[in-house]
Design a protein around this motif. Structure first.
Motif, PDB file in Angstrom:
ATOM      1  N   ALA A   1       0.834  -1.212   0.000  1.00 33.65           N
ATOM      2  CA  ALA A   1       0.000   0.000   0.000  1.00 33.65           C
ATOM      3  C   ALA A   1       0.862   1.253   0.000  1.00 33.65           C
ATOM      4  N   VAL A   2       1.976   1.221   0.736  1.00 31.06           N
ATOM      5  CA  VAL A   2       2.870   2.370   0.804  1.00 31.06           C
ATOM      6  C   VAL A   2       3.608   2.551  -0.526  1.00 31.06           C
ATOM      7  N   ALA A   3       4.138   1.463  -1.074  1.00 29.11           N
ATOM      8  CA  ALA A   3       4.930   1.548  -2.303  1.00 29.11           C
ATOM      9  C   ALA A   3       4.093   1.968  -3.503  1.00 29.11           C
ATOM     10  N   HIS A   4       2.830   1.541  -3.529  1.00 32.35           N
ATOM     11  CA  HIS A   4       1.980   1.796  -4.700  1.00 32.35           C
ATOM     12  C   HIS A   4       0.890   2.825  -4.393  1.00 32.35           C
ATOM     13  N   ARG A   5       1.186   3.747  -3.479  1.00 31.93           N
ATOM     14  CA  ARG A   5       0.167   4.706  -3.040  1.00 31.93           C
ATOM     15  C   ARG A   5      -0.220   5.705  -4.128  1.00 31.93           C
TER      16      ARG A   5
ATOM     17  N   ARG B   1      -3.852   1.259  -6.708  1.00 32.33           N
ATOM     18  CA  ARG B   1      -3.935   1.686  -5.305  1.00 32.33           C
ATOM     19  C   ARG B   1      -5.278   1.375  -4.660  1.00 32.33           C
ATOM     20  N   ASP B   2      -6.373   1.696  -5.319  1.00 36.47           N
ATOM     21  CA  ASP B   2      -7.684   1.507  -4.697  1.00 36.47           C
ATOM     22  C   ASP B   2      -7.957   0.035  -4.408  1.00 36.47           C
ATOM     23  N   ALA B   3      -7.551  -0.852  -5.315  1.00 38.34           N
ATOM     24  CA  ALA B   3      -7.756  -2.287  -5.098  1.00 38.34           C
ATOM     25  C   ALA B   3      -6.910  -2.768  -3.921  1.00 38.34           C
ATOM     26  N   ILE B   4      -5.678  -2.261  -3.825  1.00 35.75           N
ATOM     27  CA  ILE B   4      -4.812  -2.626  -2.699  1.00 35.75           C
ATOM     28  C   ILE B   4      -5.428  -2.164  -1.387  1.00 35.75           C
ATOM     29  N   LEU B   5      -5.891  -0.916  -1.348  1.00 34.42           N
ATOM     30  CA  LEU B   5      -6.459  -0.360  -0.117  1.00 34.42           C
ATOM     31  C   LEU B   5      -7.752  -1.063   0.272  1.00 34.42           C
ATOM     32  N   ALA B   6      -8.576  -1.415  -0.714  1.00 34.61           N
ATOM     33  CA  ALA B   6      -9.831  -2.101  -0.414  1.00 34.61           C
ATOM     34  C   ALA B   6      -9.560  -3.463   0.214  1.00 34.61           C
ATOM     35  N   THR B   7      -8.589  -4.194  -0.322  1.00 34.75           N
ATOM     36  CA  THR B   7      -8.239  -5.504   0.242  1.00 34.75           C
ATOM     37  C   THR B   7      -7.642  -5.344   1.631  1.00 34.75           C
TER      38      THR B   7
ATOM     39  N   LEU C   1      -0.430   8.193   3.093  1.00 36.97           N
ATOM     40  CA  LEU C   1      -1.210   8.295   1.860  1.00 36.97           C
ATOM     41  C   LEU C   1      -1.410   9.754   1.451  1.00 36.97           C
ATOM     42  N   PRO C   2      -1.435  10.043   0.146  1.00 42.94           N
ATOM     43  CA  PRO C   2      -1.880  11.356  -0.308  1.00 42.94           C
ATOM     44  C   PRO C   2      -3.315  11.586   0.160  1.00 42.94           C
ATOM     45  N   ARG C   3      -3.705  12.841   0.246  1.00 38.63           N
ATOM     46  CA  ARG C   3      -5.000  13.178   0.826  1.00 38.63           C
ATOM     47  C   ARG C   3      -6.160  12.444   0.152  1.00 38.63           C
ATOM     48  N   ALA C   4      -6.140  12.380  -1.168  1.00 35.14           N
ATOM     49  CA  ALA C   4      -7.245  11.740  -1.874  1.00 35.14           C
ATOM     50  C   ALA C   4      -7.352  10.263  -1.519  1.00 35.14           C
ATOM     51  N   ALA C   5      -6.210   9.579  -1.479  1.00 40.93           N
ATOM     52  CA  ALA C   5      -6.223   8.152  -1.134  1.00 40.93           C
ATOM     53  C   ALA C   5      -6.637   7.943   0.311  1.00 40.93           C
ATOM     54  N   ARG C   6      -6.245   8.871   1.178  1.00 40.19           N
ATOM     55  CA  ARG C   6      -6.636   8.757   2.583  1.00 40.19           C
ATOM     56  C   ARG C   6      -8.155   8.861   2.730  1.00 40.19           C
ATOM     57  N   HIS C   7      -8.765   9.783   1.977  1.00 41.05           N
ATOM     58  CA  HIS C   7     -10.227   9.892   1.992  1.00 41.05           C
ATOM     59  C   HIS C   7     -10.865   8.585   1.544  1.00 41.05           C
TER      60      HIS C   7
ATOM     61  N   LEU D   1     -12.885  10.952  -5.164  1.00 43.81           N
ATOM     62  CA  LEU D   1     -14.289  11.277  -4.938  1.00 43.81           C
ATOM     63  C   LEU D   1     -15.199  10.355  -5.753  1.00 43.81           C
ATOM     64  N   LEU D   2     -14.899  10.195  -7.035  1.00 39.09           N
ATOM     65  CA  LEU D   2     -15.710   9.322  -7.877  1.00 39.09           C
ATOM     66  C   LEU D   2     -15.605   7.870  -7.431  1.00 39.09           C
ATOM     67  N   ALA D   3     -14.414   7.460  -6.982  1.00 36.69           N
ATOM     68  CA  ALA D   3     -14.232   6.086  -6.501  1.00 36.69           C
ATOM     69  C   ALA D   3     -15.047   5.828  -5.243  1.00 36.69           C
ATOM     70  N   VAL D   4     -15.094   6.806  -4.340  1.00 38.24           N
ATOM     71  CA  VAL D   4     -15.886   6.662  -3.110  1.00 38.24           C
ATOM     72  C   VAL D   4     -17.365   6.513  -3.450  1.00 38.24           C
ATOM     73  N   LEU D   5     -17.838   7.333  -4.378  1.00 37.03           N
ATOM     74  CA  LEU D   5     -19.249   7.267  -4.762  1.00 37.03           C
ATOM     75  C   LEU D   5     -19.580   5.912  -5.387  1.00 37.03           C
ATOM     76  N   ARG D   6     -18.690   5.422  -6.258  1.00 34.90           N
ATOM     77  CA  ARG D   6     -18.927   4.110  -6.868  1.00 34.90           C
ATOM     78  C   ARG D   6     -18.934   3.006  -5.819  1.00 34.90           C
ATOM     79  N   SER D   7     -17.988   3.077  -4.867  1.00 36.13           N
ATOM     80  CA  SER D   7     -17.897   2.029  -3.845  1.00 36.13           C
ATOM     81  C   SER D   7     -19.132   2.000  -2.953  1.00 36.13           C
ATOM     82  N   ARG D   8     -19.844   3.147  -2.853  1.00 41.40           N
ATOM     83  CA  ARG D   8     -21.042   3.209  -2.025  1.00 41.40           C
ATOM     84  C   ARG D   8     -22.317   3.034  -2.848  1.00 41.40           C
ATOM     85  N   GLY D   9     -22.157   2.707  -4.142  1.00 38.92           N
ATOM     86  CA  GLY D   9     -23.316   2.429  -4.986  1.00 38.92           C
ATOM     87  C   GLY D   9     -24.099   3.659  -5.395  1.00 38.92           C
TER      88      GLY D   9
END
Length: 291
Positions: free
Chosen positions: A159-163, A168-174, A196-202, A244-252
């Motif tokens: 997660a750190v190396a590929h932040r 990244r999102d698939a790594i963080l989700a797992t 994490l950069p701010r966006a990834a932290r969100h 932001l778009l990834a968060v919305l998709r993950s929440r349906g």
């Protein structure tokens, strides 16, 4: 004070010394000796001069009480010509102290620094030190739940190396789904959050909790403010919009094309932050983007 990224990576080796034996085969063909355990060793390398030499971490692979291989682990965030003088001291001092073979494993956050660190270091006639260097491209992309459960430290390193990588999102989700119940799991989430950069932290926050994430370990509480100060600025707006778009998709939550285009065109980081905060709890898109 060492940087947050530096301390996070070294902390993984402190918690799992065997990580050295798991990483070395990824970047070198040197065979590992037979050993039955890995342990931390003092990183101090005293010299006759008052100059202080101290390695980031030293791991010993041993059979019983007999050292078989000692690895000096260094996290090098940027090129530093002085390391050409200190790294040989680490290895030769450690070799004399433990009476076993020694290797130097250098972890770098980017290919430029890795290329510089791979340069052979001439020490004496017939004596050249070639560091074993690991860059982000050498670190496995961990998206397998079984790997996270069995080796959470490798998952955190991934997660750190590929932040900043597309995966990244698939790594963080797992990671979020599997590491919390592991030993030191909450602390490992904290470590990843801290770098994490701010966006990834969100994005990771949205997977962990609907509210603002609260750091649970003393390590993260101590270093988080420094991490904010050292946050990566380049590409932050673009990453914030993507998160932001990834968060919305993950929440349906469905997002139509005009709204997605609006998000992509936004250059106001504070506005994107407001939308991200709303996205963590909203049920519909208009709750996020409505005036």
């Amino acid at each position: 004070m060492p940087s947050v990224l530096h301390e996070v990576v070294i902390d993984l080796f402190r918690h799992r010394p065997q990580l050295v034996a798991e990483l070395l085969p990824l970047v070198t063909d040197i065979p590992l000796p037979e050993f039955d355990h890995a342990r931390l060793e003092s990183g101090d390398c005293p010299d006759i001069d008052p100059t202080e030499y101290r390695a980031d971490a030293v791991i010993v692979l041993a059979t019983g009480t007999t050292p078989q291989l000692a690895a000096v682990v260094e996290v090098q965030l940027r090129p530093d010509p002085d390391k050409g003088w200190s790294w040989p001291v680490y290895l030769t001092t450690l070799r004399a102290r433990l009476r076993c073979d020694t290797v130097l494993l250098v972890l770098c956050p980017n290919e430029h620094t890795a290329a510089r660190c791979r340069r052979p270091i001439p020490v004496a006639p017939g004596f050249v030190l070639t560091p074993i260097v690991m860059s982000p491209s050498d670190v496995p992309i961990v998206t397998d739940a079984r790997v996270v459960t069995e080796n959470p430290e490798l998952a955190v390193l991934s997660a750190v190396a590929h932040r900043n990588a597309p995966e990244r999102d698939a790594i963080l989700a797992t990671l979020a789904a599997n590491v919390v119940d592991a030993p030191n799991g909450e602390m490992y989430i904290d470590l990843v959050m801290a770098v994490l950069p701010r966006a990834a932290r969100h994005f990771l926050e949205s997977l962990m909790t609907a509210g603002t994430y609260k750091y649970k370990s003393e390590f993260a509480r101590r270093y988080f403010s420094q991490g904010e100060a050292e946050g990566e600025v380049k590409g932050e707006v673009k990453g914030e919009a993507k998160a932001l778009l990834a968060v919305l998709r993950s929440r349906g939550i469905a997002v139509d094309e005009p709204t997605a285009a609006r998000v992509g065109a936004c250059t106001d980081i504070e506005q994107l932050d407001v939308w991200l905060d709303k996205a963590a709890t909203a049920c519909f898109a208009n709750e996020v983007f409505g005036d």
